[in-house]
Design an enzyme around this catalytic site. Sequence first.
Site, PDB file in Angstrom:
ATOM      1  N   SER B  46       0.863  -1.167   0.000  1.00 49.76           N
ATOM      2  CA  SER B  46       0.000   0.000   0.000  1.00 49.76           C
ATOM      3  C   SER B  46       0.904   1.223   0.000  1.00 49.76           C
ATOM      4  O   SER B  46       1.844   1.303   0.796  1.00 49.76           O
ATOM      5  CB  SER B  46      -0.907  -0.006   1.230  1.00 49.76           C
ATOM      6  OG  SER B  46      -1.941   0.931   1.042  1.00 49.76           O
ATOM      7  N   GLU B  47       0.651   2.167  -0.906  1.00 52.59           N
ATOM      8  CA  GLU B  47       1.626   3.227  -1.161  1.00 52.59           C
ATOM      9  C   GLU B  47       1.842   4.199  -0.011  1.00 52.59           C
ATOM     10  O   GLU B  47       2.773   4.970  -0.023  1.00 52.59           O
ATOM     11  CB  GLU B  47       1.269   3.980  -2.455  1.00 52.59           C
ATOM     12  CG  GLU B  47      -0.052   4.728  -2.443  1.00 52.59           C
ATOM     13  CD  GLU B  47      -1.198   3.901  -3.001  1.00 52.59           C
ATOM     14  OE1 GLU B  47      -1.116   2.659  -2.951  1.00 52.59           O
ATOM     15  OE2 GLU B  47      -2.179   4.510  -3.473  1.00 52.59           O
TER      16      GLU B  47
END
Lengths: 233, 218
Positions: B46-47
């Site tokens: 997840s960025e």
Amino acid sequence: MINKKVGTVQEALAGVKNEMTFMLGGFGLCGIPENAISELVKLNVREITCISNNAGVDDFGLGLLLQNRQIKKMISSYVGENDEFERQMLSGELEVELTPQGTLAEKCRAAQAGFPAFYTPAGYGTEVAEGKETREFDGKMYVLEPAFKADFAFVKAWKGDAAGNLVFKGTARNFNPNMCGAATITVAEVEEMVEVGVLDPNNVHIPGIFVQRIFQGKGYEKRIEQRTVRQRN
Amino acid sequence: MAIDKTGIAKRIAQEVQDGFYVNLGIGIPTLVANYVRDDIEVEFQSENGVLGMGPFPFEGEEDADIINAGKQTITTMPGASFFDSSMSFAMIRGKHVDLTILGAMEVSENGDIANWKIPGKMVKGMGGAMDLVASAENIIVAMMHTNKYGDSKILKKCSLPLTGVGCVTKVVTNLAVLEVKDNQFHLLERAPGVSVEEIQKATEGILVVHGEIPEMNI
């Protein structure tokens, strides 16, 4: 040990003025410098530019500065979840520069690391690249993005010491480490101030050299934006 | 019959292979994690700064400091790691993430994607989407084939502001699985009971149909 510790948020924010540019850590409401934001509201500095991935929600985070009409310009990657923000943007009261998230992080890191600019593939061929220098490397096109320039960076860490060393927790890390040392003055607020020597040098995330002032934060609300859970079987 | 969002997620989950690092966008892509085969090893990135994302926490175990890019509370799997935003996008830009799955408002036959802005209506920002599509070599788009008025969203040319150019490799919609290659959409699979003609009618861009087109197996 060079002592960076200050006793109060007021001391930590000394020198903050109208029309300055601030970097603020956090992703959504996760890892935001809650104490610095509250103090900026009290100081009522105006016409400020904020570099922050998001703009908080209507009644928390940077949303508080928006409600108070203190922000002239926002530089962010995503600004949903904030009605007041949308209203001010559409009415033209607020200037907004939308920047791809990775580019935003790297523009902070470049300032921290002494790079004036860098090439990134993000945004090539889109309106983000309009008016910017582009260049081909190995058959692929890249956009030149300059480093940010800011007067203050406000970051939030989990633990810290008087030397300015910081340790972050979970995804509250996000943009905070990239903003340390990326502005003229970096102000870190911590949930837990520990004695110098307690933090294992092997596990320090940000060395104190990137931090000018550090203080013990108070009353963290740590609001959750989307509370999602699963049922126990 | 056209499939629903869950069907799209189930079909895309079949594209996830053993050993893949995968970034899931917000919306339908988030559902994909629920349908990945449990006999393979996959790590979700997840960025906002986590690799090895796990399911939602049990009630009472939510931690405000552990969220995904949709700002939802999450857990982590054994072997997970946290990192800063710059390092997160080093993973993405540096092509270390094997598969990117994201939603779109429009895609075009040359692989352009638009998913971040409707001028005058919706201006929320691109988040990490522009970085993701500019670098990933394997991009699957999850979307509806048409809008609520029945107009195609699988186009010759996108009408909305672009997120990236020439980057989409595969599209899974409520009607079909399409491969984007040589400036054309190639029809690979049909949703159960949906005819090639129906898909043709709902597709504005060039649609290449070769031989018998099988139904999706979901």
